[in-house]
Design a protein around this motif. Structure first.
Motif, PDB file in Angstrom:
ATOM      1  N   TRP A  58       0.836  -1.210   0.000  1.00  0.00           N
ATOM      2  CA  TRP A  58       0.000   0.000   0.000  1.00  0.00           C
ATOM      3  C   TRP A  58       0.864   1.250   0.000  1.00  0.00           C
ATOM      4  CZ3 TRP A  58      -1.038   4.156   3.272  1.00  0.00           C
ATOM      5  CH2 TRP A  58      -2.197   4.882   2.956  1.00  0.00           C
ATOM      6  N   TRP A  59       1.925   1.261   0.825  1.00  0.00           N
ATOM      7  CA  TRP A  59       2.798   2.431   0.880  1.00  0.00           C
ATOM      8  C   TRP A  59       3.581   2.610  -0.427  1.00  0.00           C
ATOM      9  CZ3 TRP A  59       2.622   6.543   3.638  1.00  0.00           C
ATOM     10  CH2 TRP A  59       2.057   6.519   4.914  1.00  0.00           C
ATOM     11  N   VAL A  60       3.973   1.512  -1.051  1.00  0.00           N
ATOM     12  CA  VAL A  60       4.657   1.618  -2.337  1.00  0.00           C
ATOM     13  C   VAL A  60       3.721   2.217  -3.391  1.00  0.00           C
ATOM     14  CG1 VAL A  60       5.660   0.294  -4.234  1.00  0.00           C
ATOM     15  CG2 VAL A  60       6.309  -0.225  -1.886  1.00  0.00           C
ATOM     16  N   ALA A  61       2.462   1.798  -3.391  1.00  0.00           N
ATOM     17  CA  ALA A  61       1.497   2.333  -4.349  1.00  0.00           C
ATOM     18  C   ALA A  61       1.263   3.818  -4.119  1.00  0.00           C
ATOM     19  CB  ALA A  61       0.182   1.557  -4.244  1.00  0.00           C
ATOM     20  N   VAL A  62       1.122   4.220  -2.852  1.00  0.00           N
ATOM     21  CA  VAL A  62       0.939   5.637  -2.536  1.00  0.00           C
ATOM     22  C   VAL A  62       2.156   6.448  -2.975  1.00  0.00           C
ATOM     23  CG1 VAL A  62       0.672   7.300  -0.660  1.00  0.00           C
ATOM     24  CG2 VAL A  62      -0.682   5.201  -0.668  1.00  0.00           C
ATOM     25  N   PHE A  63       3.335   5.903  -2.749  1.00  0.00           N
ATOM     26  CA  PHE A  63       4.568   6.598  -3.130  1.00  0.00           C
ATOM     27  C   PHE A  63       4.640   6.772  -4.648  1.00  0.00           C
ATOM     28  CE2 PHE A  63       9.002   6.545  -4.473  1.00  0.00           C
ATOM     29  CZ  PHE A  63       9.534   7.565  -3.704  1.00  0.00           C
ATOM     30  N   LEU A  64       4.303   5.750  -5.398  1.00  0.00           N
ATOM     31  CA  LEU A  64       4.349   5.838  -6.865  1.00  0.00           C
ATOM     32  C   LEU A  64       3.313   6.809  -7.401  1.00  0.00           C
ATOM     33  CD1 LEU A  64       4.914   2.095  -7.831  1.00  0.00           C
ATOM     34  CD2 LEU A  64       6.588   3.949  -7.766  1.00  0.00           C
ATOM     35  N   LEU A  65       2.115   6.844  -6.797  1.00  0.00           N
ATOM     36  CA  LEU A  65       1.103   7.809  -7.219  1.00  0.00           C
ATOM     37  C   LEU A  65       1.567   9.239  -6.963  1.00  0.00           C
ATOM     38  CD1 LEU A  65      -2.232   6.090  -6.071  1.00  0.00           C
ATOM     39  CD2 LEU A  65      -1.438   6.457  -8.418  1.00  0.00           C
ATOM     40  N   SER A  66       2.168   9.466  -5.807  1.00  0.00           N
ATOM     41  CA  SER A  66       2.701  10.807  -5.507  1.00  0.00           C
ATOM     42  C   SER A  66       3.811  11.169  -6.472  1.00  0.00           C
ATOM     43  CB  SER A  66       3.211  10.854  -4.064  1.00  0.00           C
ATOM     44  OG  SER A  66       2.167  10.621  -3.154  1.00  0.00           O
ATOM     45  N   LEU A  67       4.670  10.198  -6.785  1.00  0.00           N
ATOM     46  CA  LEU A  67       5.753  10.457  -7.729  1.00  0.00           C
ATOM     47  C   LEU A  67       5.198  10.778  -9.116  1.00  0.00           C
ATOM     48  CD1 LEU A  67       8.825  10.479  -8.103  1.00  0.00           C
ATOM     49  CD2 LEU A  67       8.682   8.062  -8.717  1.00  0.00           C
ATOM     50  N   TYR A  68       4.148  10.080  -9.544  1.00  0.00           N
ATOM     51  CA  TYR A  68       3.541  10.348 -10.848  1.00  0.00           C
ATOM     52  C   TYR A  68       2.900  11.734 -10.888  1.00  0.00           C
ATOM     53  CZ  TYR A  68       0.182  10.125 -14.665  1.00  0.00           C
ATOM     54  OH  TYR A  68      -0.550  10.408 -15.794  1.00  0.00           O
ATOM     55  N   GLY A  69       2.145  12.080  -9.859  1.00  0.00           N
ATOM     56  CA  GLY A  69       1.530  13.407  -9.826  1.00  0.00           C
ATOM     57  C   GLY A  69       2.556  14.513  -9.808  1.00  0.00           C
ATOM     58  N   CYS A  70       3.629  14.320  -9.050  1.00  0.00           N
ATOM     59  CA  CYS A  70       4.693  15.331  -9.012  1.00  0.00           C
ATOM     60  C   CYS A  70       5.363  15.442 -10.379  1.00  0.00           C
ATOM     61  CB  CYS A  70       5.710  14.960  -7.938  1.00  0.00           C
ATOM     62  SG  CYS A  70       7.046  16.147  -7.736  1.00  0.00           S
ATOM     63  N   GLY A  71       5.617  14.305 -11.044  1.00  0.00           N
ATOM     64  CA  GLY A  71       6.251  14.338 -12.358  1.00  0.00           C
ATOM     65  C   GLY A  71       5.392  15.022 -13.400  1.00  0.00           C
ATOM     66  N   ARG A  72       4.080  14.796 -13.362  1.00  0.00           N
ATOM     67  CA  ARG A  72       3.188  15.450 -14.315  1.00  0.00           C
ATOM     68  C   ARG A  72       3.199  16.962 -14.144  1.00  0.00           C
ATOM     69  NH1 ARG A  72       0.921  13.875 -18.853  1.00  0.00           N
ATOM     70  NH2 ARG A  72      -1.015  14.970 -18.361  1.00  0.00           N
ATOM     71  N   LEU A  73       3.134  17.416 -12.900  1.00  0.00           N
ATOM     72  CA  LEU A  73       3.137  18.863 -12.660  1.00  0.00           C
ATOM     73  C   LEU A  73       4.469  19.484 -13.041  1.00  0.00           C
ATOM     74  CD1 LEU A  73       1.177  19.070  -9.284  1.00  0.00           C
ATOM     75  CD2 LEU A  73       0.340  19.511 -11.591  1.00  0.00           C
ATOM     76  N   ILE A  74       5.557  18.774 -12.783  1.00  0.00           N
ATOM     77  CA  ILE A  74       6.869  19.288 -13.185  1.00  0.00           C
ATOM     78  C   ILE A  74       6.958  19.367 -14.708  1.00  0.00           C
ATOM     79  CG2 ILE A  74       9.332  18.717 -13.251  1.00  0.00           C
ATOM     80  CD1 ILE A  74       9.113  17.734 -10.419  1.00  0.00           C
ATOM     81  N   TYR A  75       6.345  18.413 -15.405  1.00  0.00           N
ATOM     82  CA  TYR A  75       6.330  18.456 -16.869  1.00  0.00           C
ATOM     83  C   TYR A  75       5.580  19.684 -17.373  1.00  0.00           C
ATOM     84  CZ  TYR A  75       5.093  17.248 -21.664  1.00  0.00           C
ATOM     85  OH  TYR A  75       4.907  17.280 -23.023  1.00  0.00           O
ATOM     86  N   PHE A  76       4.456  20.027 -16.735  1.00  0.00           N
ATOM     87  CA  PHE A  76       3.712  21.230 -17.127  1.00  0.00           C
ATOM     88  C   PHE A  76       4.526  22.492 -16.861  1.00  0.00           C
ATOM     89  CE2 PHE A  76      -0.337  18.656 -16.209  1.00  0.00           C
ATOM     90  CZ  PHE A  76      -0.356  18.187 -17.509  1.00  0.00           C
ATOM     91  N   VAL A  77       5.242  22.487 -15.748  1.00  0.00           N
ATOM     92  CA  VAL A  77       6.099  23.633 -15.435  1.00  0.00           C
ATOM     93  C   VAL A  77       7.201  23.770 -16.485  1.00  0.00           C
ATOM     94  CG1 VAL A  77       7.747  24.564 -13.762  1.00  0.00           C
ATOM     95  CG2 VAL A  77       5.594  23.591 -12.978  1.00  0.00           C
TER      96      VAL A  77
END
Length: 562
Positions: A58-77
């Motif tokens: 569960w913690w690995v899944a939460v970590f990967l989701l946070s990493l994906y959301g952060c990467g998407r926003l950084i891509y927009f930036v």
């Protein structure tokens, strides 16, 4: 006693050889140590014997989701930083008008030829009739062909089967209205000036005109690249104290060239009294309009009046209040590529025929190259190299079609970025550009009432109709527009750091930790896998001492047994 001595020389076993290290186990321990000590949020929950497998997943899944959301926003930036790094704002301080040149004023008469030299309406109707066409001389036919290129007709190709007309410019020059028969009075600031000195003959796309404050051909055109058959402008005054990027040099004299206004108002501007001889008026060529076409432009821009101009009717007074609109570029975006900042400096974009880069000059040169490629010739007013032919009446439809095709191609390129490689023009705006916004007012000009007050012009205006033009600057100061950096490298890093801290709790030290556990510590740990030679030599010496003790012990037992 013997037992004690025997115990002393008892044979000691050699130390065991160190077995090979378990790389997988050490890597696992290294990962667990990183997860337990890392400052990245949520990583420490990946390990631990007291946690259930479902909890770790569960913690690995939460970590990967946070990493994906952060990467998407950084891509927009990153997209914003890469595509929109420049913002256009107003400057903080106003600029006096004497720091920019007064606009160049190009005036073109609607009457294209003197009737005594060539009566267009009469010759045109004679040519339409097959019977009277035979009465026309070769010279009259050639003059008609040249005039058809500047008159507003759409059926020229039905009159002549003429592909090229290399003598067109020379004929138009001979038929053009003399300067003395067009200008009555000229005033600059509060002083009357000689119109023949201030206005010079200039070739435009509507025929020969007269320009005020236009740069000379040596300063505007590359004489080594352009043909030498005729001059596009007869202006010869150099512009040694002004450039588009740097403006006027410090300490420049007031009466420098190009001209500049010292303030606002009519008394600090240009005044021109124009006339048109009634005997020369030809409503057929001028599309039933008589008067003058006027264009205000930068002194380093070659005038093109076919699509942009305003008109001065006869017996009318036209007043033009000008507001400069200047665009500058800050130094912090000079290092950007032209496509990112969307502008060219003069030294970045080379033009074959023009010395100074402006968007208008670039578009004119591009149109000339495109027309030559499509039609095999160019319009008479376009810049061209040696041995390039001038299009005749028959080819007028071709170069007009080429103009439309080029506009359509530019629209497609702007809408689809994949077609940018097809853009041969690349006519971005100049990083330093000057435009002139105008406010035009018009009123009836009853000049006949003024003749008793101005007796010196009574003889020169007989049989004519007059028009009055006044051009002046509206305000003594204006606020320039400035290109500034909207989203620099520091802003990009700050946004990325904020997103990483919000989603992951990551900082610069977190990346240092990753580097330490991925590179430094494994290198230090695995560098001791095999024992060195210095470590093996003492073991060998110890084994020798064991053999020596065993030998002495056997000798001792033999002696005492006897």
């Amino acid at each position: 006693m013997y037992a004690a001595r025997a115990k002393k020389f008892q044979l000691k076993p050699a130390p065991p050889v160190q077995p090979d290290r378990n790389y997988l186990q050490e890597s696992k321990q290294l990962v667990e140590e990183f997860c337990e000590n890392s400052s990245i949020h949520g990583v420490k929950y990946f390990v631990g014997s007291k946690r259930a497998l479902i909890e770790k997943v569960w913690w690995v899944a939460v970590f990967l989701l946070s990493l994906y959301g952060c990467g998407r926003l950084i891509y927009f930036v990153y997209q914003k930083w890469d595509n929109e790094p420049v913002i256009v704002t107003f400057a903080q301080k106003p600029t006096p008008v004497f720091q920019v040149p007064f606009p160049a004023v190009t005036i073109c008469p609607e009457t294209k030829a003197k009737s005594s030299e060539f009566n267009f309406t009469r010759i045109f109707h004679l040519h339409l009739n097959p019977e009277t066409r035979k009465t026309l001389s070769f010279s009259q036919t050639r003059q008609l062909q040249a005039m058809l290129q500047i008159c507003e007709f759409s059926f020229n190709d039905q009159l002549f089967n003429q592909t090229y007309d290399d003598d067109c410019v020379a004929i138009l020059n001979n038929l053009s209205i003399p300067q003395m028969e067009m200008f009555v009075l000229c005033g600059w600031h509060t002083t009357y000036v000689d119109c023949t000195e201030e206005f010079t003959l200039t070739l435009t796309d509507v025929g020969y005109c007269y320009s005020f404050n236009l740069l000379s051909s040596n300063d505007m055109l590359r004489k080594d690249q352009i043909h030498s058959e005729f001059e596009y402008s007869l202006e010869t005054r150099p512009s040694t104290n002004w450039s588009l990027d740097d403006g006027y040099l410090s300490g420049t004299d007031i009466n420098t060239y190009p001209r500049r206004s010292l303030g606002a108002g009519i008394k600090a501007g240009l005044t021109v009294l124009l006339k048109s001889n009634e005997s020369d008026m030809d409503y057929l060529c001028g599309n039933s309009f008589q008067g003058f076409k006027v264009l205000l432009h930068m002194p380093n821009e070659y005038p093109q009046l076919l699509n942009q101009h305003f008109r001065i009717p006869l017996n009318q007074e036209v007043t033009v209040a000008v507001t400069p609109r200047m665009i500058e570029t800050s130094d912090n975006i000079v290092s950007y590529k032209p496509m990112r900042r969307q502008c060219f400096f003069n030294n970045e974009r080379y033009l074959k025929f023009f010395r100074m880069y402006t968007q208008s000059n670039c578009e004119l040169e591009c149109l000339a190259n495109f027309t030559l490629k499509r039609c095999g010739c160019v319009k008479f007013s376009m810049p061209r190299a040696d041995h390039v032919r001038i299009c005749g009446v028959l080819m007028e439809a071709c170069y007009e079609k080429a103009t439309v095709e080029l506009l359509e191609l530019e629209v497609k390129i702007r809408e689809d970025r994949r077609l940018r490689q097809m853009d041969e023009c690349q006519c971005l705006p100049a990083c330093t550009a000057l435009q002139y916004n105008t406010e035009i007012s018009q009123a009836s000009f009853e000049w006949q009432r003024l003749l008793p007050l101005i007796p010196m012009i009574q003889k020169t205006v007989q049989g004519t109709q007059l028009s009055h033009l006044q051009v002046f600057l509206k305000d003594s100061q204006f606020i320039p527009i400035r290109r500034n950096e909207l989203f620099g490298l520091t802003d990009f890093l700050a946004n990325c750091g904020g997103l990483l801290g919000l989603f992951m709790g990551v900082s610069i030290l977190s990346f240092v930790e990753i580097f330490y556990y991925c590179v430094i510590k494994p290198a230090l740990l695995w560098s001791t896998v095999k024992p060195s030679r210095k470590e093996s030599e003492p073991i060998k010496a110890i084994s020798w001492s064991y053999e020596s003790d065993a030998m002495h012990f056997r000798k001792f037992n033999l002696q005492h047994s006897n």
